[in-house]
Design an enzyme around this catalytic site. Structure first.
Site, PDB file in Angstrom:
ATOM      1  N   HIS A  17      72.945 -41.031  64.830  1.00  0.00           N
ATOM      2  CA  HIS A  17      72.632 -40.780  66.238  1.00  0.00           C
ATOM      3  C   HIS A  17      73.349 -39.487  66.582  1.00  0.00           C
ATOM      4  CE1 HIS A  17      72.485 -41.988  70.646  1.00  0.00           C
ATOM      5  NE2 HIS A  17      73.446 -41.087  70.640  1.00  0.00           N
ATOM      6  N   ASP A  43      63.795 -48.240  67.915  1.00  0.00           N
ATOM      7  CA  ASP A  43      65.066 -48.242  68.646  1.00  0.00           C
ATOM      8  C   ASP A  43      65.067 -49.373  69.676  1.00  0.00           C
ATOM      9  OD1 ASP A  43      67.606 -47.595  69.487  1.00  0.00           O
ATOM     10  OD2 ASP A  43      67.028 -45.811  70.607  1.00  0.00           O
ATOM     11  N   HIS A  87      68.328 -55.221  77.033  1.00  0.00           N
ATOM     12  CA  HIS A  87      69.403 -55.413  78.007  1.00  0.00           C
ATOM     13  C   HIS A  87      68.957 -56.459  79.015  1.00  0.00           C
ATOM     14  CE1 HIS A  87      71.740 -52.019  76.547  1.00  0.00           C
ATOM     15  NE2 HIS A  87      70.668 -51.250  76.610  1.00  0.00           N
ATOM     16  N   PHE A 136      71.692 -47.439  78.588  1.00  0.00           N
ATOM     17  CA  PHE A 136      70.546 -46.783  77.971  1.00  0.00           C
ATOM     18  C   PHE A 136      69.760 -47.794  77.131  1.00  0.00           C
ATOM     19  CE2 PHE A 136      73.572 -43.216  78.412  1.00  0.00           C
ATOM     20  CZ  PHE A 136      72.755 -42.236  78.965  1.00  0.00           C
TER      21      PHE A 136
END
EC number: 3.5.2.3
Length: 428
Positions: free
Chosen positions: A178, A304, A308, A322
């Site tokens: 990353h 990815d 959440h 994010f």
């Protein structure tokens, strides 16, 4: 149970979509041909649907252990199966981090007990992903680490990254990154561009990513290491990776579905469900990602998947974490917005989600070949549905694609010859 899938279509070794039957026996692909007969198999008429290799995703977040309120291995792998994925590679940003024997053994035991698809865990580059002490790569490899990464934290110390690459190269393993230069993040929550300026938000500049990739590419060249770049998002990054490949450096790269489908112009408001890292960039960046995918600069597509809770995402765009959930929308989003619009072909899409990631990392996956493990997904290319997060099997409902009408939905996923997920009444 043995299965005979009749009247399907698949991509053959020449890269063409042709009619086929497919026989699964004892967990393996026994035969791929037309007009197969078998006495000891359950016959499933797929009625012209696509029989694809199980999809491969080299960048996912399962959150367990430590983040089970967001996702668990069970819910995440069920969501993966629903999305057609049969092999997924789990990032190490869990708590504890898989950075030693004890933590990796615990993670592998959880995977063995709970996973509905094949899960390959990453090992961390540094202890606790803190960037200061390298992990024991040899032990982590012995315990099944897929590759090494510190995931959402770019390794800031160049000497640490070089040492990690040298050690990984000796083990014939990849270093996966990353890429962010921390001094350029600027406490940003979106791309530094028109949207950040309009809404008075701190932005993350494109060079924050590309300068880190450029550094790492030179380190990878010095170490003779396979270096893989996560979720490329900028025009500059594509240019740097393209130049490195032309120079013969061992670099590969991935791009996400959301960066292929959206740019900052598509963000309707300061909606935290459009907050991901890297952020949605400008139109020129978006065009460069498509170009890079088509010319081979970018090797594969990876979701990815980053679930959440609703409460976390409700904090507002500056405070919310994010990431978006990705398993259950990836194929229909890409099929509808890239294939149906003539940007890429169906054959290319299948390759970007199957054989390209498998071949890049040396996995025996991604192809429907006789004798291989039966990891298969059946996809209905005609069925149109709206994306509805209330139907997600993932705990994470955080998606910017609510209400999007898409075609190309998986209806059955087979892992190791067993049905891992099936859409109700789809193939009866």
């Amino acid at each position: 149970m043995n299965y005979l899938f009749k009247n399907g279509r698949y991509m053959n070794e020449e890269g063409k979509i042709v009619a086929t039957d497919l026989l699964v026996q004892d967990g393996k692909i026994a035969k791929v041909a037309e007009n197969i007969t078998a006495d000891n198999a359950e016959v499933i008429d797929v009625n012209g649907k696509l029989i694809a290799p199980g999809l491969v995703d080299v960048h996912v977040h399962l959150r367990e252990p430590g983040g089970e309120h967001k996702e668990t291995i069970e819910t995440g792998t069920l969501a993966a199966a629903k999305g057609g994925f049969t092999t997924i590679c789990a990032m190490p940003n869990t708590r504890p981090v898989p950075d030693c024997r004890e933590h990796m053994e615990d993670l592998q035991n959880r995977i063995k007990e709970k996973a509905h698809v094949n899960v390959l865990p990453y090992g961390a580059i540094t202890v606790r992903q803190a960037g200061s002490e390298m992990t024991d790569f040899e032990t982590l490899k012995e315990l099944g680490a897929f590759a090494f990464t510190d995931d959402g934290v770019g390794v800031q110390d160049a000497s640490m990254m070089l040492a990690a690459m040298k050690r990984a190269a000796k083990l014939n393993m990849a270093v996966v990154a990353h890429c962010e230069e921390n001094t350029l993040i600027n406490k940003g929550c979106v791309h530094e561009g028109k949207f950040s300026e309009k809404h008075g938000l701190n932005g993350i500049p494109s060079v924050c990513e590309s300068v880190h990739i450029a550094r790492d590419i030179l380190l990878a060249e010095a170490a003779d290491c396979h270096y893989h770049v996560c979720h490329v998002s900028t025009k500059g990054s594509v240019r740097v990776i393209r130049d490195a490949k032309r120079a013969g450096i061992k670099v590969t790269a991935e791009v996400t579905p959301h960066h292929l489908v959206l740019c900052e112009d598509d963000i309707p408001s300061a909606d935290p469900n459009f907050k991901m890292n890297p952020p949605l960039r400008g139109k020129e960046d978006h065009a460069a990602l498509i170009e890079g995918l088509l010319d081979g600069t970018i090797d594969m597509i990876a979701t990815d998947h980053a679930p959440h809770t609703a409460e976390e995402k409700a904090q507002g765009i500056e405070r919310a974490p994010f990431g978006i959930t990705g398993f259950e929308t990836a194929f229909p989003l890409l099929y509808t917005n890239l294939v149906k619009k003539g940007i890429i072909t169906l054959e290319q899409l299948i390759q970007f989600l199957t054989e390209k990631p498998a071949d890049t990392f040396g996995l025996e996956a991604g192809r429907l070949k006789e004798g291989r493990t039966a990891d298969i997904t059946i996809i209905d290319l005609e069925q149109e549905e709206e994306i509805d997060p209330t139907t997600f099997l993932s705990k994470g409902k955080n998606t910017p694609f609510v209400g999007w009408k898409c075609q190309g939905w998986p209806v059955m996923t087979i892992v190791g010859g067993k049905i891992a997920w099936q859409k109700e009444s789809a193939l009866v």
